[in-house]
Write an enzyme that holds these catalytic residues in place. Structure first.
Site, PDB file in Angstrom:
ATOM      1  CB  CYS A   1      20.366 -13.248  -6.875  1.00  0.00           C
ATOM      2  SG  CYS A   1      21.724 -12.980  -8.057  1.00  0.00           S
TER       3      CYS A   1
ATOM      4  N   GLY B   1      23.216 -10.065  -3.483  1.00  0.00           N
ATOM      5  CA  GLY B   1      24.392  -9.369  -2.981  1.00  0.00           C
ATOM      6  C   GLY B   1      25.507  -9.386  -4.005  1.00  0.00           C
TER       7      GLY B   1
ATOM      8  CB  SER C   1      12.213  20.548   0.827  1.00  0.00           C
ATOM      9  OG  SER C   1      11.397  19.435   0.472  1.00  0.00           O
ATOM     10  N   GLY C   2       8.995  21.479   1.081  1.00  0.00           N
ATOM     11  CA  GLY C   2       7.804  21.666   0.262  1.00  0.00           C
ATOM     12  C   GLY C   2       7.508  20.488  -0.624  1.00  0.00           C
ATOM     13  N   GLY C   3       8.453  19.538  -0.687  1.00  0.00           N
ATOM     14  CA  GLY C   3       8.227  18.316  -1.438  1.00  0.00           C
ATOM     15  C   GLY C   3       7.406  17.327  -0.641  1.00  0.00           C
ATOM     16  CB  VAL C   4       5.700  14.176  -1.621  1.00  0.00           C
ATOM     17  CG1 VAL C   4       6.858  13.394  -2.195  1.00  0.00           C
ATOM     18  CG2 VAL C   4       4.694  13.233  -0.974  1.00  0.00           C
ATOM     19  CG  ASP C   5      10.335  12.512   0.002  1.00  0.00           C
ATOM     20  OD1 ASP C   5       9.361  11.838  -0.376  1.00  0.00           O
ATOM     21  OD2 ASP C   5      11.383  12.614  -0.640  1.00  0.00           O
ATOM     22  CB  SER C   6      10.240  17.654   3.887  1.00  0.00           C
ATOM     23  OG  SER C   6       9.752  18.484   2.857  1.00  0.00           O
ATOM     24  CB  SER C   7       4.854  17.780   2.696  1.00  0.00           C
ATOM     25  OG  SER C   7       5.438  18.865   2.002  1.00  0.00           O
TER      26      SER C   7
ATOM     27  CD  GLU D   1      14.698  -8.502  -6.071  1.00  0.00           C
ATOM     28  OE1 GLU D   1      15.910  -8.327  -5.875  1.00  0.00           O
ATOM     29  OE2 GLU D   1      14.216  -9.619  -6.370  1.00  0.00           O
TER      30      GLU D   1
END
Length: 516
Positions: free
Chosen positions: A85, A58, A226-232, A174
């Protein structure tokens, strides 16, 4: 999203920009992780039957008044705790150690020496490198602590409390810059917490579909495609969960790449058996953006206009009550803390910070806790073709945030042409699949050039190509000079309005991947 049927690691969020990376690293080890506010009580964690707890990093200093803290009883539970941390400093302070400003701060790759054969460092070399990012340090600890590792400027780079199951590391396991980070996290999960590894993406898909059914009930959903991977992936996940009650709306906002509206409409209108509604709203978006130069204002205008279009289209459809978006965690963590942690805002994402308060539809974001590579894994699990799964990320505001300054039809055409050339050369050289993202930025800068023995004074374009595994950190790609040479030469010769091309060699952090 709760996962009562799986082993659970709870991550308490103290505002680190990398908090979701911790969850991602845990999930990579086939153990389910969930991010919770740092105010979560010991009773809540006990009721969730957590197998382990991780305290994130943080931006605050633990000794400052009002600094975020946690329920001290968490350290008294019979559950292993790993502080990272800030989380290490907080745990040490609560257990009697002293934290203060370090005389020599440590940022970046730092040599580290392992002093103990603790289970946390099992299989890790005695001399290694870690990623540090701190100005404070644990100045001293009592005899109840054992020092596990040291760096030149940090005598307590890793510690273990003898009277409890608290472990602390000053570095960040990480991030990819700590080479043995995944190994250390695996040691914590399996050797210390006793996890067996009972979670995978197939399980997550089933949980996500069940969550959608429970939230949506019998209502209809519009999905911003949108045609991108996320929205698809969102579209396919919704279809699996609620069938033909999902309607996909694809909006041409005038900010798409060359030929994208036609390609996406043809693909999704033909390949998938769900409702697909293409909408040309380019004129209204560009009218709203006229004269606007500030990036945050651009994003908010685009976000509001997207929602307005979705609302209008939803009114034409039966019983629509939800708007589904492909929001990912990198979008969220750069805009605000998704889990109540005190993190800083990097930039507003159109589908996070640009939504009006009185929205006529409820928001559905089933990918909100995932990174891009996890979404791609989900896409493959759902049967999405590789041509969509492997597409480079494209920002929701589109080319508006790749044109620095005012967005105009003329500047859009210049950028589209340059971007198409760069991507074509990247593909022909076999580099597209090796990159996280590649694109062109049109700068609000003009420079002098000579073309055909005549003086020119035209735009400067920057090309950007990066490697990344999650979008939270990135390194610039060492593309061969000859590939960059061909791309720059073609852009300058074929795109009227550009006479100079630069290559962006910045890393994230401190830069972001996109310029706005």
């Amino acid at each position: 999203m709760a996962a009562p049927s799986h082993e659970l690691i709870a991550i308490l969020d103290f505002g680190s920009q990398f908090v979701q990376l911790i969850a991602r690293r845990v999930r990579e080890q086939k153990v389910y992780a969930e991010i919770l506010p740092h105010t979560t009580t010991a009773e809540t964690l006990r009721a969730r039957c957590v197998r382990g707890i991780i305290l994130s990093g943080g931006p605050a200093s633990v000794y400052q008044p009002g600094a975020p803290t946690c329920d001290r009883r968490i350290l008294e539970m019979a559950v292993p705790v790993l502080g990272i941390c800030y989380g290490m400093q907080l745990g040490c302070q609560l257990l009697g150690g002293k934290v203060g400003a370090a005389e020599a701060r440590e940022f970046g790759r730092t040599p580290c020496r392992v002093e103990s054969r603790s289970p946390l460092f099992e299989g890790i070399p005695a001399e290694t490198v870690v990623w540090m990012s701190h100005g404070d340090h644990v100045a001293s600890v009592s005899d109840e602590f054992e020092t596990l590792a040291q760096s030149e400027n940090t005598p307590n780079a890793a510690v273990k409390h003898r009277g409890s199951a608290f472990y602390g590391v000053q570095f960040h396991p990480e991030v990819t810059h700590t080479p043995f980070g995944p190994h250390l996290i695996r040691n914590f999960l399996y050797r210390i917490c006793g996890c067996s590894g009972d979670w995978d993406m197939k399980s997550y898909v089933a949980q996500a579909a069940e969550m959608i059914r429970g939230k949506v009930d019998r209502a209809g959903v519009v999905c911003g495609l949108s045609g991108g991977v996320d929205s698809s992936v969102v579209a396919l996940l919704l279809h699996r969960a609620i069938g033909d009650r999902v309607h996909c709306i694809f909006v041409d906002n005038g900010l798409l790449r060359r030929g994208e509206f036609e390609e996406v409409s043809q693909f999704f209108g033909r390949e998938f058996q769900f409702h697909f509604h293409p909408v040309d709203a380019s004129r209204r978006f560009l009218a709203r953006l006229a004269g606007v130069t500030h990036p945050e204002e651009k994003r908010k205008i685009i976000g509001h206009e997207f929602v307005a279009v979705f609302e209008e289209e939803a009114k034409k459809l039966p019983d629509i009550r939800f708007l589904a978006q492909g929001t990912l965690y990198p979008d969220v963590i750069e805009s605000t803390s998704a889990k109540g942690g005190p993190s800083s805002t990097i930039k507003t994402h159109h589908n996070v910070g640009g939504l009006p308060e009185k929205l006529g539809l409820r928001i559905l974001e089933p990918l909100r806790d995932l990174f891009k590579d996890e979404v791609r894994e989900m896409g493959r699990e759902l049967g999405l073709p590789e041509s969509i799964v492997g597409r480079h990320p494209f920002p929701g505001p589109g080319l508006a945030v790749r044109i620095l300054g005012e967005v105009t039809p003329k500047r859009l055409e210049v950028l589209r042409a340059a971007d198409a050339i760069f991507l074509e050369e990247i593909r022909q050289a076999g580099w597209y699949g090796r990159l996280w993202q590649a694109f062109v930025i049109l700068l609000p800068v003009q420079s002098v050039g000579v073309m055909g023995d005549e003086r020119t004074y035209e735009n400067v374009a920057a090309v950007r190509a990066v490697h990344s595994s999650d979008g939270m950190t990135a390194d610039w790609a060492r593309i061969p000079y000859e590939v960059l040479d061909r791309a720059a030469s073609r852009i300058i010769n074929e795109v009227r309005g550009i006479n100079r091309v630069c290559y962006d060699i910045s890393t994230k952090p401190p830069s972001t991947i996109e310029w706005e």
